[in-house]
Motif scaffolding. Structure first.
Motif, short mmCIF file in Angstrom:
data_model
loop_
_atom_site.label_atom_id
_atom_site.label_comp_id
_atom_site.label_asym_id
_atom_site.label_seq_id
_atom_site.Cartn_x
_atom_site.Cartn_y
_atom_site.Cartn_z
N GLY A 13 -61.30 51.81 -42.30
CA GLY A 13 -60.04 51.51 -42.12
C GLY A 13 -59.13 51.43 -42.60
N ASP A 14 -59.52 52.09 -43.88
CA ASP A 14 -58.01 52.41 -45.21
C ASP A 14 -56.75 53.63 -44.49
N SER A 15 -57.83 54.38 -43.63
CA SER A 15 -56.58 55.63 -43.54
C SER A 15 -55.76 54.84 -42.06
N GLU A 16 -54.49 55.14 -43.17
CA GLU A 16 -53.35 55.17 -42.19
C GLU A 16 -53.02 55.63 -41.75
N ALA A 17 -53.43 56.71 -41.00
CA ALA A 17 -53.43 57.94 -40.76
C ALA A 17 -53.85 57.70 -39.13
N ALA A 18 -55.65 57.36 -39.25
CA ALA A 18 -55.97 57.24 -38.32
C ALA A 18 -56.32 56.26 -37.36
N ARG A 19 -55.07 55.20 -38.39
CA ARG A 19 -54.99 53.61 -37.72
C ARG A 19 -53.30 54.00 -36.75
N GLN A 20 -52.57 55.37 -36.89
CA GLN A 20 -51.49 55.24 -36.55
C GLN A 20 -51.54 56.66 -35.35
N LEU A 21 -52.70 57.13 -35.71
CA LEU A 21 -52.70 58.23 -34.19
C LEU A 21 -53.69 57.02 -33.30
N GLY A 22 -54.76 55.73 -33.50
CA GLY A 22 -55.33 55.26 -32.62
C GLY A 22 -56.65 56.36 -32.60
N ILE A 23 -57.35 56.85 -33.81
CA ILE A 23 -58.48 57.39 -33.50
C ILE A 23 -59.84 56.48 -33.70
N LYS A 24 -61.14 56.54 -32.76
CA LYS A 24 -61.82 55.55 -32.67
C LYS A 24 -62.96 56.80 -32.75
N THR A 25 -63.04 57.79 -32.91
CA THR A 25 -64.50 58.65 -32.49
C THR A 25 -63.74 59.76 -33.26
N TYR A 26 -64.26 59.67 -34.44
CA TYR A 26 -64.32 61.36 -34.76
C TYR A 26 -65.44 61.73 -35.66
N MET A 27 -65.28 63.57 -35.90
CA MET A 27 -66.39 64.32 -36.30
C MET A 27 -65.68 65.83 -36.82
N SER A 28 -66.05 66.08 -37.97
CA SER A 28 -65.88 67.56 -38.44
C SER A 28 -66.69 68.10 -38.93
N GLN A 29 -66.09 69.13 -39.71
CA GLN A 29 -66.78 70.09 -40.44
C GLN A 29 -65.92 71.40 -41.44
N PRO A 30 -66.66 70.78 -42.51
CA PRO A 30 -65.41 71.88 -43.37
C PRO A 30 -65.69 73.82 -43.42
N VAL A 31 -64.41 73.98 -43.02
CA VAL A 31 -64.71 75.89 -43.26
C VAL A 31 -64.58 75.86 -44.93
N ARG A 32 -65.27 76.34 -44.63
CA ARG A 32 -65.36 76.95 -46.57
C ARG A 32 -65.39 78.69 -46.44
#
Length: 328
Positions: free
Chosen positions: A95-114
């Motif tokens: 909840g401390d991510s301002e960017a996520a709050r502004q974009l309205g993201i509720k569900t999120y998943m990711s993988q690093p590209v290395r």
């Protein structure tokens, strides 16, 4: 699923660059995850910035391409640090991510590209403004896509390095290492090209052959290092005396050639002889140089033999050298 795999195989095999691979993968990722936005980011950890490189948005949530946000504020950084690559409760988890709050993201998943060396290029992500549950296997698919993108990134880096190396090698192959002007090989290639062009256009090519009279005596008296510095000096003087479109090349030890299509004629020869006259001072060596001998010839209609034209210019130079000696 079979159709999905076929599309994946086609996208990978037909991709010519990173964008060509990523865009169909983002579309497939949307189908696999059921999330509204899928996107590839690039991370500049040194500057502390995350940049959205490519994005696909199919509904209300919009992750714009070109968006740059502080790396410290991103869900990607939090997911990597906590090794939690999926959540359907972003506000409760991060909840401390301002960017996520502004974009309205509720569900999120990711993988690093290395990269191959383990360095972090960016992240491959999927997000939604709604709570969406996904199967555990979906994370594996996301990881597969991330690895495919990583391979493409490495491939493009290697191709770029190869092209840069080839360009550097080509430059060295056509450049005189001492003076930095074109070498004999470059001269022959360019003269052939210009003769062919002159025949097509009904024009002519002029070749000035420059011989540094007395250069052997300079080497003998002051040493080869001083002789080399003198050659560099003369090359810079000759370069200053050429015009746009002219080619200056070092033909041999103390011989230079200028190729031009400007039609300067006698004025070019006089200019080159005059520009080489003067006092040269370097590293305690002072040389009062009386100037070089310059032979000038013009191509005739139908001339295609670069070596023959150079030989004629060389002959003209020796005639000029003889005339200068006689005049002294």
């Amino acid at each position: 699923m079979e159709i999905l795999l076929d599309r994946l195989a086609n996208s990978v095999s037909n991709a010519e660059d990173l964008e060509g691979l990523t865009r169909p993968l983002l579309e497939l990722l949307e189908l696999v995850t059921g999330l509204e936005s899928t996107y590839l980011t690039q991370i500049d950890e040194e500057r502390g910035v995350q940049h959205v490189q490519y994005a696909r948005n199919s509904s209300g949530l919009q992750i714009p391409e070109g968006l740059s946000v502080p790396w410290e504020d991103t869900l990607c950084k939090r997911a990597l640090e906590s090794e939690q690559m999926f959540t359907d409760d972003v506000s409760g988890c991060w909840g401390d991510s301002e960017a996520a709050r502004q974009l309205g993201i509720k569900t999120y998943m990711s993988q690093p590209v290395r990269g191959i060396n383990g360095g972090l290029y960016g992240t491959l992500c999927a997000a939604s403004s709604q709570r969406v549950s996904t199967a555990a296997s979906t994370t594996k698919v996301l990881g597969l896509f991330a690895r495919l993108i990583a391979h493409q990134v490495e491939r493009e880096h290697l191709l770029h390095a190869l092209r840069s190396t080839n360009a550097e090698l080509s430059s060295h192959a056509l450049t005189d290492p001492l003076t930095g002007v074109a070498n004999r090989r470059a001269l022959i290639l360019e003269l052939r090209r210009r003769l062919a062009q002159a025949n097509r256009e009904g024009s002519m090519v002029e070749v000035a052959f420059v011989d540094l009279d007395g250069f052997k005596a300079i080497n003998d008296q002051y040493g080869h290092e001083s002789g080399d510095r003198f050659l560099v000096y003369i090359a810079s003087r000759l370069s200053a005396g050429t015009r746009t479109g002219d080619l200056l090349a070092r033909y041999g030890g103390d011989e230079f050639v200028i190729v031009t299509s400007h039609g300067d004629g006698q004025a070019l020869r006089d200019r080159l002889e005059k520009i080489t006259v003067g006092q040269y001072i370097s590293h305690g060596v002072v040389i009062d140089y009386p100037g070089a001998s310059v032979g000038l010839v013009s191509s005739a209609p139908g001339d295609t033999d670069a070596e023959a034209l150079l030989a004629r210019a060389d002959t003209a130079m020796y005639a000029q050298k003889k005339a200068r000696k006689a005049a002294r």
